[in-house]
Design a protein around this motif. Structure first.
Motif, PDB file in Angstrom:
ATOM      1  N   ASP A  28      16.657  25.328   9.389  1.00 37.90           N
ATOM      2  CA  ASP A  28      15.601  24.384   9.010  1.00 37.90           C
ATOM      3  C   ASP A  28      16.114  22.968   9.157  1.00 37.90           C
ATOM      4  O   ASP A  28      15.445  22.103   9.715  1.00 37.90           O
ATOM      5  N   ASN A  29      17.299  22.718   8.604  1.00 35.58           N
ATOM      6  CA  ASN A  29      17.937  21.413   8.776  1.00 35.58           C
ATOM      7  C   ASN A  29      19.426  21.524   8.534  1.00 35.58           C
ATOM      8  O   ASN A  29      19.908  22.476   7.930  1.00 35.58           O
ATOM      9  N   CYS A  30      20.157  20.533   9.017  1.00 33.99           N
ATOM     10  CA  CYS A  30      21.600  20.464   8.817  1.00 33.99           C
ATOM     11  C   CYS A  30      21.939  19.083   8.268  1.00 33.99           C
ATOM     12  O   CYS A  30      21.285  18.094   8.617  1.00 33.99           O
ATOM     13  N   THR A  31      22.927  19.028   7.416  1.00 34.53           N
ATOM     14  CA  THR A  31      23.344  17.759   6.826  1.00 34.53           C
ATOM     15  C   THR A  31      24.861  17.637   6.907  1.00 34.53           C
ATOM     16  O   THR A  31      25.570  18.618   7.149  1.00 34.53           O
ATOM     17  N   VAL A  32      25.319  16.434   6.676  1.00 36.22           N
ATOM     18  CA  VAL A  32      26.754  16.171   6.624  1.00 36.22           C
ATOM     19  C   VAL A  32      27.070  15.666   5.227  1.00 36.22           C
ATOM     20  O   VAL A  32      26.415  14.763   4.718  1.00 36.22           O
ATOM     21  N   GLU A  33      28.067  16.269   4.607  1.00 36.03           N
ATOM     22  CA  GLU A  33      28.489  15.854   3.272  1.00 36.03           C
ATOM     23  C   GLU A  33      29.843  15.164   3.402  1.00 36.03           C
ATOM     24  O   GLU A  33      30.778  15.709   3.968  1.00 36.03           O
ATOM     25  N   LYS A  61      38.485  10.187   4.138  1.00 42.53           N
ATOM     26  CA  LYS A  61      37.126  10.721   4.089  1.00 42.53           C
ATOM     27  C   LYS A  61      37.101  12.047   4.839  1.00 42.53           C
ATOM     28  O   LYS A  61      37.582  12.136   5.959  1.00 42.53           O
ATOM     29  N   THR A  62      36.557  13.074   4.203  1.00 45.71           N
ATOM     30  CA  THR A  62      36.366  14.362   4.862  1.00 45.71           C
ATOM     31  C   THR A  62      34.875  14.595   5.006  1.00 45.71           C
ATOM     32  O   THR A  62      34.087  14.176   4.158  1.00 45.71           O
ATOM     33  N   LYS A  63      34.503  15.255   6.079  1.00 42.92           N
ATOM     34  CA  LYS A  63      33.084  15.562   6.241  1.00 42.92           C
ATOM     35  C   LYS A  63      32.904  17.053   6.476  1.00 42.92           C
ATOM     36  O   LYS A  63      33.686  17.688   7.170  1.00 42.92           O
ATOM     37  N   THR A  64      31.882  17.577   5.829  1.00 37.12           N
ATOM     38  CA  THR A  64      31.538  18.985   5.929  1.00 37.12           C
ATOM     39  C   THR A  64      30.097  19.092   6.393  1.00 37.12           C
ATOM     40  O   THR A  64      29.220  18.423   5.853  1.00 37.12           O
ATOM     41  N   ARG A  65      29.865  19.917   7.397  1.00 37.54           N
ATOM     42  CA  ARG A  65      28.504  20.128   7.909  1.00 37.54           C
ATOM     43  C   ARG A  65      27.920  21.369   7.250  1.00 37.54           C
ATOM     44  O   ARG A  65      28.560  22.406   7.221  1.00 37.54           O
ATOM     45  N   TRP A  66      26.717  21.239   6.731  1.00 39.25           N
ATOM     46  CA  TRP A  66      26.004  22.348   6.107  1.00 39.25           C
ATOM     47  C   TRP A  66      24.683  22.547   6.836  1.00 39.25           C
ATOM     48  O   TRP A  66      23.985  21.580   7.148  1.00 39.25           O
ATOM     49  N   CYS A  67      24.355  23.802   7.116  1.00 39.33           N
ATOM     50  CA  CYS A  67      23.054  24.122   7.695  1.00 39.33           C
ATOM     51  C   CYS A  67      22.294  25.014   6.720  1.00 39.33           C
ATOM     52  O   CYS A  67      22.859  25.920   6.106  1.00 39.33           O
ATOM     53  N   TYR A  68      21.001  24.728   6.579  1.00 38.13           N
ATOM     54  CA  TYR A  68      20.126  25.444   5.653  1.00 38.13           C
ATOM     55  C   TYR A  68      19.018  26.091   6.458  1.00 38.13           C
ATOM     56  O   TYR A  68      18.555  25.545   7.461  1.00 38.13           O
TER      57      TYR A  68
END
Length: 193
Positions: free
Chosen positions: A59-64, A77-84
């Motif tokens: 549905d969507n993906c975000t970066v945390e 800074k670390t970044k994690t990609r999450w997909c929902y």
């Protein structure tokens, strides 16, 4: 003429204390090795075999972004990609409309990702059996390093330089070398799969 003989008991007692401590540390390393071996089996092949294969429709993906403080004045800074999206099992046994997983990229809406349902609310990317076995092997070779060091410590106390322990030292050194080489190769397989 009177000779005074010194007491050698304190030196003997100190060496015995060091040997006892070394043996205790060796036993602790053996315990750590057994725990690492168990974790490797669980996090690698067992977890993969018991998870449910399926597909996640994005549905969507975000970066945390998370900031970690370091010893210097700058912050990392670390970044994690999450997909929902919606997870559907290949065999139709499970469907979750609110699934989320840590992703390797940001995908567009409607993209289908091969995924595995690990627990009731946990999902992961499906990297295949090669990845799962490599993860298990990495933990196993790390365990081999701890087990070899622990075996040497438990037998010798880390302070003995007796000739009878030279064969044990060579065997444990060879096991540590195999563990390091196997760990590096396993991590390379994990990285490239």
């Amino acid at each position: 003429m009177t000779q005074v003989h010194g007491n050698t008991a304190p030196n003997t007692a100190a060496a015995g204390d060091r040997t006892g401590l070394g043996r205790l540390i060796g036993a602790g390393l053996i315990l750590v090795g057994v725990v690492l071996l168990s974790l490797g089996a669980y996090l690698g092949p067992v977890r993969y075999a018991t998870s449910t294969p399926g597909k996640l429709t994005v549905d969507n993906c975000t970066v945390e972004y998370k900031y970690r403080s370091s010893s210097s004045s700058s912050r990392k800074k670390t970044k994690t990609r999450w997909c929902y999206g919606t997870f559907t099992a290949d065999n139709g046994s499970a469907k979750d409309l609110n699934a989320e997983l840590k992703s390797d990229a940001l995908y567009q809406r409607g993209h289908v990702i091969e995924a595995r349902k690990v627990s009731d609310t946990s999902y992961q990317l499906d990297h295949g059996w090669t990845y799962a076995i490599a993860v298990g092997c990495a933990w196993g070779f790390g365990a081999l390093i701890a087990l070899a060091s622990g075996l040497f410590g438990a037998v010798t106390g880390f302070v003995s330089a007796q000739a009878s322990h030279q064969g044990l030292f060579r065997a444990c050194f060879a096991m540590v070398a195999v563990g390091v080489i196997g760990l590096v190769i396993s991590l390379l397989v994990v990285f490239f799969t």
